[in-house]
Design a protein around this motif. Structure first.
Motif, PDB file in Angstrom:
ATOM      1  N   ASN A 158      28.206   6.319 -36.876  1.00  0.00           N
ATOM      2  CA  ASN A 158      26.534   6.778 -37.517  1.00  0.00           C
ATOM      3  C   ASN A 158      26.005   5.833 -38.314  1.00  0.00           C
ATOM      4  O   ASN A 158      25.492   6.012 -38.799  1.00  0.00           O
ATOM      5  CB  ASN A 158      26.528   8.118 -37.707  1.00  0.00           C
ATOM      6  N   TYR A 159      26.522   4.256 -37.791  1.00  0.00           N
ATOM      7  CA  TYR A 159      25.424   3.396 -38.110  1.00  0.00           C
ATOM      8  C   TYR A 159      24.059   3.625 -38.085  1.00  0.00           C
ATOM      9  O   TYR A 159      23.920   3.829 -36.663  1.00  0.00           O
ATOM     10  CB  TYR A 159      26.308   2.128 -37.183  1.00  0.00           C
ATOM     11  N   GLY A 160      23.676   3.109 -38.988  1.00  0.00           N
ATOM     12  CA  GLY A 160      21.940   3.082 -39.081  1.00  0.00           C
ATOM     13  C   GLY A 160      21.323   3.978 -40.003  1.00  0.00           C
ATOM     14  O   GLY A 160      20.920   4.729 -39.653  1.00  0.00           O
ATOM     15  N   ARG A 161      22.237   5.313 -39.092  1.00  0.00           N
ATOM     16  CA  ARG A 161      22.151   6.906 -39.546  1.00  0.00           C
ATOM     17  C   ARG A 161      23.115   7.437 -41.192  1.00  0.00           C
ATOM     18  O   ARG A 161      23.463   8.107 -40.446  1.00  0.00           O
ATOM     19  CB  ARG A 161      21.599   7.450 -38.878  1.00  0.00           C
ATOM     20  N   PRO A 162      23.097   7.183 -42.220  1.00  0.00           N
ATOM     21  CA  PRO A 162      24.119   7.998 -42.931  1.00  0.00           C
ATOM     22  C   PRO A 162      23.839   9.468 -43.299  1.00  0.00           C
ATOM     23  O   PRO A 162      22.276   9.507 -43.138  1.00  0.00           O
ATOM     24  CB  PRO A 162      23.652   6.489 -44.433  1.00  0.00           C
ATOM     25  N   ALA A 163      25.346  10.182 -43.254  1.00  0.00           N
ATOM     26  CA  ALA A 163      24.621  11.078 -43.296  1.00  0.00           C
ATOM     27  C   ALA A 163      24.445  11.896 -44.279  1.00  0.00           C
ATOM     28  O   ALA A 163      25.044  11.530 -45.507  1.00  0.00           O
ATOM     29  CB  ALA A 163      26.326  11.338 -42.623  1.00  0.00           C
TER      30      ALA A 163
END
Length: 291
Positions: free
Chosen positions: A78-83
């Motif tokens: 999920n690079y660029g979208r930290p959970a």
């Protein structure tokens, strides 16, 4: 040199190895987080998939050069979208390509590759058949005969491609992938959902891992410690306006005081009523001035 195919990117072997080595080194040295089920907004199990490394989103910049690298053994989930929320579950993942999806060249390559594979298997069995006796020898000869028939059948197919319909699928392999459903901040005030399957290790027929694979999941270390809504933001925003909520049963009852009418509205309503009374009164009791 990079070429794009329908499914995956292909690389010059030397370039692929160079990028893989760099990515592996960054994965090795980056600080890893230990998931805390008591504090994190996290559900489900991830047993049976590849190694998972939870990484603080602050370290994402280390992996910037690899965000488009189509690596087979390390996945930046999920690079660029930290959970901000993590949910793991298993999913039967498969592909199905029908005859119209395949070019003649693809069909030829698939058949040739398969014939070569089973030809090698036949050769290996022939090399050791002289060392066997009894039931083992009979069984091995039977398998060799089946391989020879398989080779003959597929060679016949390759010579008559136009007489066959083809399909490619791993449906009956029953590949179970651990899948991650995660929530992330799409803006300062809003959240969005995304889903990714995780890489499984490569195993032999006995289930022994022959090649490990890795999944790097970036985590918003502040937001992950909060509970986040499961449903649409419109519903969440609507229910957030209620001050009273029941806490038992499958369904919750929400309540809030009705807003009081503004004074200006009450005065306006009163003026309208008075105006109507005057009109009706004049109509029922005409005076000399009405004409």
């Amino acid at each position: 040199m990079e070429k794009t195919t329908r499914k995956r990117r292909t690389y010059d072997p030397a370039d692929y190895v160079r990028q893989l080595r760099r990515l592996t080194e960054f994965m090795r040295v980056v600080d890893k987080l230990q998931p805390d089920r008591n504090a994190w907004d996290i559900e489900g199990e991830w047993n049976g998939t590849g190694v998972i490394h939870f990484v603080d989103a602050k370290s994402q910049s280390l992996f910037e050069d690899f965000q488009h690298f189509d690596c087979r053994t390390i996945k930046l989930v999920n690079y660029g979208r930290p959970a901000t929320r993590l949910t793991f579950f298993k999913k039967h993942k498969y592909i199905l390509l029908k005859d119209a999806d395949l070019t003649r060249e693809e069909k030829e390559v698939r058949i040739t590759t398969y014939i070569n594979e089973i030809t090698v298997k036949r050769a290996i069995k022939l090399d050791r058949v002289d060392k066997l006796t009894g039931a083992a020898l009979s069984d091995e000869r039977g398998q060799i005969g089946m391989l020879e028939q398989e080779i003959k059948t597929w060679k016949e197919v390759s010579l008559n491609l136009d007489q066959y319909d083809f399909a490619i699928s791993n449906y009956r392999r029953d590949y179970q992938y651990v899948t991650l459903n995660y929530k992330y901040k799409s803006s300062e005030q809003e959240y969005a959902n995304a889903q990714e399957h995780l890489l499984n290790p490569q195993r032999d027929k006995q289930g022994v891992i022959t090649q490990q694979r890795y999944n790097i999941i970036f985590v918003d270390t502040t937001e992950i410690n909060r509970e986040h809504p499961h449903q649409h933001k419109e519903i969440e925003n609507f229910l957030n306006n209620f001050s009273l909520v029941t806490q038992t049963g499958k369904q919750q009852l929400y309540a809030r005081p009705k807003p009081t009418e503004p004074v200006t509205d009450e005065l306006s309503s009163l003026r309208k009523d008075m105006s109507k009374s005057k009109i009706h009164g004049n109509a029922q009791n005409p005076t000399l001035f009405d004409e």
